[in-house]
Design an enzyme around this catalytic site. Structure first.
Site, mmCIF file in Angstrom:
data_model
loop_
_atom_site.group_PDB
_atom_site.id
_atom_site.type_symbol
_atom_site.label_atom_id
_atom_site.label_comp_id
_atom_site.label_asym_id
_atom_site.label_seq_id
_atom_site.Cartn_x
_atom_site.Cartn_y
_atom_site.Cartn_z
ATOM 1 N N TYR A 1 -2.568 -0.258 10.711
ATOM 2 C CA TYR A 1 -3.112 -0.945 8.680
ATOM 3 C C TYR A 1 -1.376 -1.003 8.189
ATOM 4 O O TYR A 1 -0.729 -1.463 7.704
ATOM 5 C CB TYR A 1 -4.119 -0.298 8.395
ATOM 6 C CG TYR A 1 -3.914 -0.591 6.958
ATOM 7 C CD1 TYR A 1 -4.518 -1.524 6.526
ATOM 8 C CD2 TYR A 1 -3.176 0.183 5.648
ATOM 9 C CE1 TYR A 1 -4.587 -2.206 4.471
ATOM 10 C CE2 TYR A 1 -3.430 0.114 4.348
ATOM 11 C CZ TYR A 1 -4.462 -0.909 3.771
ATOM 12 O OH TYR A 1 -4.338 -1.227 2.904
ATOM 13 N N SER B 1 0.577 -1.502 -0.230
ATOM 14 C CA SER B 1 0.236 0.289 0.231
ATOM 15 C C SER B 1 1.043 0.884 -0.080
ATOM 16 O O SER B 1 1.643 1.294 0.603
ATOM 17 C CB SER B 1 -1.126 0.024 0.732
ATOM 18 O OG SER B 1 -1.510 1.048 1.704
#
Length: 684
Positions: free
Chosen positions: A574, A561
């Site tokens: 996250y 990501s």
């Protein structure tokens, strides 16, 4: 102007489907059928006698009108006047083009003369196991007379072609009482005045041979049992352990996909004393050995031999197989022969475990295995009545390296970039994973769609295989919670048993909980690290075992990501898990590079549409953080990028293909941003 199709054509298709639907009658894509009838010539308005015959490469069970070649009988039979003789009979195949009617339909096959020269309105040429058993028996001519009397005539072996058509035509003319013939070493041909009569005659030959073998054959044609098969669980465990090694060996020349078979026919054959002798004789019917090669590789150890010993022996036998195949080529090759195509086996037999078959794709590998089962049935029938005696090795070579076969191979389309590769995609049931599965399958890969939601994975797998003869030839679904070591190992094992191994792994499974530091619980932290950091580690580790055993290199791709390098608010768990994944890429690239395994990552951002993560609440949370409506979140993300474009799952899938499709073969340890340009996430 399109001429009306005679009723005979529909009758031909119906007969073909009925015969092709039963594997006792013929094997996949094997044999051909034909019908002759008068039709109106759209140019002259006169009647003209035409023949519709299954074209090259078609399958009887799924034959359509488009798969028929259409030829004028007068012109086809006129070729007998210019036939230059057996030594030049291959020239006649090109002459068929001058006999085509109109656009001609499918390309005529080598068996066209057999149908056109025989004086019968309907002709079937089939490869039934029972018929080939008689055709390959040492006393085939005597058996044919004993079983059928004068209703079926023996035809000595001759390679398919124009001369064989002349031979059968002459035999039919000389034996008006006959309904068909046994073609030595090959199969059967039957004829009839009507389509129904032709079908009945074909089935009479096939079923009569079956009954005779059952009633008069020995009960143990393969000899006594010397190796009992392993129990099912142990058998499949050993198959999964051996398959990647065997696949790597079978891919020495060209990368192959594998198929595993442990059917009762195969296990019984390998359990008995005569299997080494019979396997060494090889297959006989041209359709068989063109797919299975002249002989299989057979492991000569007991089923319970230690794994390390079995692997070492397979490597020795493979080296010997390649030497012997090269010697076979050298014994029979002429200056005009095509180059040797590859010396690896297409069939590998392991007593107690089963059969591994190989091909350029899953369907080819599966069909090769099915053909070898046909060959086992042929051997059983021939040995039950007599002794199995296939055609001579020199004749096998003449067909395997036939220029007409070579020309057929040259006409095949170029393989797609990922042909022969097996992809395992976690989180494949939705979003980026599903888009990646679609992209990799479209580029030729076999795909294992792995997801905790097995229903969603199954839906994607079914979609990928919708146009295939069998959906499982393209994709399968595997249920897996990537936090479970056992489930990850089982998903990889399913990939191995389905396709022979794994070549391309996409670590995509993920989730996110958008919370501030003070709101993030230990459970929140553990869950996200378990799924993404631990899950990626487990999938990479289990897949790497297979990749190393295959010794063919491979790819591991992490869908990380932008948050792996960008510090955003309310995202600590996250972002930290994604940073862990990002560094796994670097660590594994360094460790696995010596095995030719490349490890790379992709850093997407703002993939809202189709995303399972965003649909599960992450989207609403991020929208609240940024103060926008949830349905406009994708637009918001797009506007903050340099390119002002929304990122879709298909864009991430395209990046996976860019990394694995062959153009970046020397790239490893790389992270590719797919974020439409987020300057704060530029890699430094």
């Amino acid at each position: 102007m399109q001429a009306a199709r005679p009723q005979a054509v529909q009758e031909l298709l119906d007969r073909s489907h009925a015969l092709g639907a039963d594997p006792r009658n013929t094997n996949y894509a094997g044999g051909n059928t034909s019908a002759k009838a008068a039709a109106t010539d759209p140019v002259t308005g006169d009647d003209v006698e035409l023949m519709w015959v299954k074209g090259s490469g078609g399958d009887l069970g799924t034959l359509t009108a488009a798969g028929l070649a259409v030829l004028r009988i007068d012109r086809l039979r006129a070729l007998t006047g210019v036939y230059p003789g057996e030594e030049r009979e291959d020239e006649m195949v090109a002459a068929f083009d001058y006999c085509l009617h109109g656009k001609g339909g499918a390309a005529p096959s080598i068996d066209t003369a057999m149908h056109g020269l025989v004086d019968a309105a309907h002709v079937d040429h089939l490869h039934p196991d029972s018929g080939i058993a008689i055709a390959t028996a040492a006393d085939g001519p005597a058996l044919t007379e004993r079983i059928f009397g004068d209703r079926v005539v023996w035809v000595p072996w001759r390679r398919p072609g124009f001369q064989l058509g002349l031979d059968i035509s002459a035999i039919k003319a000389a034996n008006p009482q006959a309904v068909g013939c046994i073609l030595g070493g090959h199969g059967i041909t039957a004829w009839g005045a009507t389509s129904e009569e032709c079908r009945a005659n074909s089935l009479e030959i096939i079923r009569t041979a079956e009954r005779y073998i059952a009633e008069h054959g020995r009960s143990d044609p393969f000899g006594p049992v010397i190796h009992e098969p392993l129990p099912e669980e142990a058998r499949r465990r050993r198959a999964a352990e051996l398959f990647p090694v065997v696949r790597g060996l079978a891919s020495t020349d060209v990368r192959q996909v594998g198929h595993y078979t442990d059917s009762p026919e195969v296990l019984d054959f390998l359990a008995r004393a005569e299997h080494p002798r019979l396997a060494a004789l090889g297959t006989s019917c041209p359709d068989h050995f063109l797919r299975t090669k002249v002989a299989p590789l057979v492991l000569d150890l007991a089923p319970n031999a230690p794994l390390e010993e079995a692997v070492a022996r397979l490597r020795e036998l493979h080296a010997r197989y390649r030497e012997e195949y090269a010697a076979y080529y050298d014994r029979h090759a002429t200056p005009d022969s095509p180059p040797m195509r590859g010396a690896d086996p297409a069939i590998v037999l392991v007593p107690g475990v089963g059969m591994f078959s190989f091909g350029k794709d899953k369907q080819t590998a599966r069909v090769a295995g099915e053909f070898y089962v046909n060959a086992v049935n042929v051997m059983r029938g021939a040995e039950a009545l007599s002794s199995y005696q296939p055609i001579a090795e020199s004749e096998k070579f003449r067909i395997e390296y036939w220029e007409l076969e070579e020309a057929k191979l040259r006409r095949l389309p170029a393989p797609k970039p990922l042909a022969g590769r097996v992809a395992l995609i976690t989180g494949g049931g939705s979003g980026i994973g599903a888009a990646t599965a679609r992209k990799l399958a479209a580029e030729g890969a076999c795909v294992v769609v792995a997801d905790r939601d097995v229903a969603a994975a199954g839906k994607v797998a079914a979609e990928l295989g919708a146009k295939a003869l069998r959906a499982a030839d393209v994709a399968i679904a595997a249920e897996v919670d990537v936090t479970s070591e056992e489930q990850v190992a089982e998903a990889v094992r399913q990939a191995v048993l389905a396709f022979g191994g794994v070549d391309l792994v996409v670590n995509n499974a993920g989730l996110s909980l958008s919370r501030s530091l003070l709101e993030t619980t230990l459970a929140d932290w553990d869950l996200q690290h378990d799924v993404m950091a631990r899950g990626s580690f487990l999938v990479s580790r289990e897949s790497a075992r297979v990749l190393i055993d295959q010794a063919m290199g491979g790819d591991i791709v992490y869908i990380s990501s932008k948050n792996a390098v960008f510090a955003g608010p309310n995202n600590v768990a996250y972002g930290a898990a994604k940073a862990d994944q990002a560094h796994q890429v670097r660590l594994l690239a360094a460790e696995l590079g010596g095995h030719g395994i490349r490890v790379n990552g992709i850093n997407p951002d703002g993939v809202v549409r189709g995303s399972g993560i965003f649909a599960s609440g992450w989207g609403a949370n991020r929208a609240a953080v940024y103060g926008v409506e949830e349905e406009r979140l994708g637009e918001f993300y797009a506007q903050r990028t340099l390119l002002k474009r929304e990122v879709l799952p298909e864009h991430v899938a395209a990046a996976v293909f860019a990394l694995t499709g062959g153009e970046l073969s020397h790239t490893t340890g790389l992270h590719i941003p797919v974020d439409a340009g987020v300057a704060a996430a530029f890699l430094r």
